[in-house]
Design a protein around this motif. Structure first.
Motif, short mmCIF file in Angstrom:
data_model
loop_
_atom_site.label_atom_id
_atom_site.label_comp_id
_atom_site.label_asym_id
_atom_site.label_seq_id
_atom_site.Cartn_x
_atom_site.Cartn_y
_atom_site.Cartn_z
N VAL A 77 0.84 -1.21 0.00
CA VAL A 77 0.00 0.00 0.00
C VAL A 77 0.87 1.25 0.00
O VAL A 77 1.95 1.28 0.58
CB VAL A 77 -0.96 0.03 1.20
CG1 VAL A 77 -1.99 -1.08 1.10
CG2 VAL A 77 -0.20 -0.06 2.53
N SER A 81 -5.37 5.74 1.03
CA SER A 81 -6.26 4.60 1.24
C SER A 81 -7.63 4.96 0.66
O SER A 81 -7.88 6.10 0.28
CB SER A 81 -6.37 4.25 2.72
OG SER A 81 -7.14 5.22 3.40
N TRP A 82 -8.51 3.97 0.65
CA TRP A 82 -9.82 4.16 0.02
C TRP A 82 -10.71 5.09 0.82
O TRP A 82 -11.74 5.54 0.32
CB TRP A 82 -10.49 2.80 -0.20
CG TRP A 82 -9.60 1.90 -0.99
CD1 TRP A 82 -8.79 0.93 -0.49
CD2 TRP A 82 -9.34 1.94 -2.39
NE1 TRP A 82 -8.05 0.36 -1.51
CE2 TRP A 82 -8.37 0.96 -2.68
CE3 TRP A 82 -9.84 2.73 -3.44
CZ2 TRP A 82 -7.89 0.73 -3.97
CZ3 TRP A 82 -9.36 2.50 -4.73
CH2 TRP A 82 -8.39 1.51 -4.97
N LYS A 83 -10.31 5.39 2.05
CA LYS A 83 -11.16 6.29 2.83
C LYS A 83 -11.28 7.66 2.18
O LYS A 83 -12.26 8.35 2.38
CB LYS A 83 -10.67 6.39 4.28
CG LYS A 83 -9.62 7.44 4.57
CD LYS A 83 -9.38 7.59 6.08
CE LYS A 83 -8.25 8.57 6.34
NZ LYS A 83 -7.86 8.66 7.75
N VAL A 120 -7.80 -3.42 -4.14
CA VAL A 120 -7.98 -3.21 -2.69
C VAL A 120 -7.20 -4.30 -1.94
O VAL A 120 -7.49 -5.49 -2.09
CB VAL A 120 -9.47 -3.29 -2.30
CG1 VAL A 120 -9.65 -3.05 -0.80
CG2 VAL A 120 -10.29 -2.28 -3.11
N CYS A 123 -5.59 -5.62 3.90
CA CYS A 123 -5.66 -4.73 5.07
C CYS A 123 -6.65 -3.61 4.82
O CYS A 123 -7.40 -3.21 5.73
CB CYS A 123 -4.27 -4.17 5.41
SG CYS A 123 -3.49 -3.26 4.06
N ASP A 124 -6.67 -3.10 3.60
CA ASP A 124 -7.59 -2.00 3.29
C ASP A 124 -9.04 -2.48 3.18
O ASP A 124 -9.97 -1.73 3.47
CB ASP A 124 -7.16 -1.30 1.99
CG ASP A 124 -6.03 -0.31 2.24
OD1 ASP A 124 -5.74 -0.03 3.42
OD2 ASP A 124 -5.46 0.18 1.25
N ALA A 127 -10.07 -2.50 6.58
CA ALA A 127 -10.27 -1.12 7.04
C ALA A 127 -11.63 -0.58 6.60
O ALA A 127 -12.30 0.16 7.33
CB ALA A 127 -9.15 -0.23 6.53
N PRO A 276 -6.06 4.13 7.26
CA PRO A 276 -7.32 3.84 6.55
C PRO A 276 -8.54 3.75 7.45
O PRO A 276 -9.65 3.65 6.95
CB PRO A 276 -7.03 2.49 5.89
CG PRO A 276 -6.03 1.84 6.79
CD PRO A 276 -5.17 2.96 7.32
N THR A 277 -8.32 3.73 8.78
CA THR A 277 -9.49 3.63 9.68
C THR A 277 -9.76 4.92 10.44
O THR A 277 -10.88 5.12 10.91
CB THR A 277 -9.33 2.49 10.70
OG1 THR A 277 -8.22 2.79 11.55
CG2 THR A 277 -9.10 1.15 10.02
N CYS A 347 -1.66 -2.08 8.30
CA CYS A 347 -1.21 -1.68 6.95
C CYS A 347 0.19 -1.09 6.95
O CYS A 347 0.85 -1.03 5.92
CB CYS A 347 -2.19 -0.70 6.32
SG CYS A 347 -2.13 0.97 7.04
N ARG A 349 1.11 2.01 7.23
CA ARG A 349 1.28 3.36 6.67
C ARG A 349 1.79 4.36 7.71
O ARG A 349 2.61 5.22 7.41
CB ARG A 349 -0.05 3.86 6.10
CG ARG A 349 -0.50 3.21 4.81
CD ARG A 349 -1.78 3.90 4.34
NE ARG A 349 -2.26 3.38 3.07
CZ ARG A 349 -3.16 2.40 2.97
NH1 ARG A 349 -3.64 1.82 4.05
NH2 ARG A 349 -3.57 1.99 1.77
#
Ligand code: SF4
Ligand code: SF4
Length: 377
Positions: A77, A81-83, A120, A123-124, A127, A276-277, A347, A349
């Motif tokens: 990653v 992130s996708w958030k 994706v 881990c993501d 998340a 990501p969370t 993740c 990050r």
């Protein structure tokens, strides 16, 4: 084809798979190389993926590297992130405009985006399920998150090339994609083959997969996919011992480690931005200079800023140590009580993108060791 089926798609058909998502009205978002990193952005097809690239990550360090093959997903990653698409960094909640009778509120009538998330990581994926609990699981459902989340197609990719800061294995979130995906790929390379083992997770995933050339997966394909994941696990040397960690952190609200980490922490909030969370936000109002229009935006905030804990009379957490303690205790302890899961999916990050390389696994270990040595309460 149905959920639970596993098939093999030749890697050269990945573009057809992405095209099938585009034809179904999805905007493709996926990893791509930009500004010296692999970031998430709108992509047109497989040609925009970082084929042949990998990354080197450690505390406070990220570098792109060339691979000696053309793997589409041979990296871990990146900073995004996708958030950022489900819970955007800045979101207009309402606008108002002055008229002759006062103000009129202008609702946002734009249709919600219809995304397909390409690549994706496990881990993501975990998340996203954590953020589902935050934004959808309680008595107050976030409509902006729900509208984006409901239409998003999740094309997951199990990890074959974890980074030096990844610890998903110890968090139980990877390197194999867990539940929640529409389709999950495992990329197989070598011995003259470049294939994708595709696991079908949902009916709509099955419908998309059925539209591209494929064959049923055989035992040797599944064995090869398992070998990729076993090798990935074998290279992951970062870990977090979660056994009893919640209780340890609860026993250590006062601990010399928080003062020690405060000497290094810059309170820059990078760790919360890349996580990501992490979901904390604040609101800001902006009015134009002539006073005829205003808008309220929700923007990401961080528990590392002093203003974040401001209440009448001042901030509650004035020291860097108090803010780091708040963050790590929320992630690894109070999150369990609040949402029923860990707030960390491993993740890595926050370790990579911390400018001074502060490592959540090392800090948790230090508190645990301090207790074991009996030097702390
Ligand atoms: S706390 Fe760090 S390792 Fe855990 S999910 Fe957030 S960014 Fe990833
Ligand atoms: S832990 Fe690192 S990334 Fe997080 S606020 Fe401190 S210096 Fe910034």
């Amino acid at each position: 084809m149905k959920p639970g089926d596993t098939l093999v798609v030749e890697a050269r058909e990945l573009d057809a798979l992405l095209g099938a998502l585009r034809e179904r009205g999805h905007t493709l978002l996926g990893p791509t190389v930009r500004d010296g990193a692999i970031v998430l952005a709108e992509i047109g097809g497989a040609a925009d993926l970082p084929a042949g690239w990998s990354d080197e990550q450690e505390g406070g360090r990220y570098r792109l590297q060339r691979r000696d093959d053309a793997a589409f997903f041979g990296y871990a990653v990146g900073p995004h992130s996708w958030k950022r698409y489900l819970h955007p960094p800045a979101l207009v909640r309402w606008r108002a405009r002055r008229n002759e009778r006062g103000f009129v509120a202008e609702p946002d009538t734009a249709p919600p985006p219809r995304y397909a998330f390409v690549g994706v990581r496990p881990c993501d994926l975990a998340a996203i399920l954590v953020q589902d609990r935050v934004f959808l699981g309680g008595p107050f459902v976030d409509p902006a998150y729900r509208s984006r989340r409901e239409s998003a197609f999740l094309l997951a990719v199990s990890c074959g090339s974890p980074a030096g800061t990844c610890f998903c294995t110890s968090m139980g979130t990877g390197p194999k994609a867990g539940p929640g995906f529409d389709l999950a790929l495992t990329e197989l390379m070598g011995d003259g083959r470049h294939d994708l083992v595709v696991e079908v997770g949902t009916e709509r995933g099955a419908e998309v997969a059925a539209s591209v050339p494929h064959r049923p997966a055989e035992a040797r394909d599944l064995y090869a996919a398992r070998a990729v994941l076993a090798a990935a696990e074998g290279t992951m040397d970062h870990s977090l011992d979660t056994d009893g960690l919640k209780e340890i952190l609860y026993r250590h609200y006062e601990d010399p480690r928080w003062d020690e980490v405060a000497k290094r922490c810059l309170a820059c909030a990078n760790c919360t931005m890349v996580c990501p969370t992490c979901f904390c936000a604040t609101v800001e109002d902006e009015t134009d200079l002539v006073g005829t229009a205003t808008e309220r935006r929700r923007i990401w905030d961080s528990c590392f800023s002093q203003e974040f804990s401001y209440i009448h009379g001042g901030s509650v957490r004035t020291s860097g140590g108090a803010r780091y303690r708040q963050w790590i205790t929320h992630k690894l302890a109070t999150w369990h009580d609040q949402f029923g899961v860990s707030g960390c999916v491993g993740c890595g990050r926050c370790i990579t993108w911390c400018p001074v390389g502060i490592d959540i696994t090392a800090e948790a270990r230090a508190v645990r060791q301090g207790e074991a040595q009996g030097s702390r309460p």
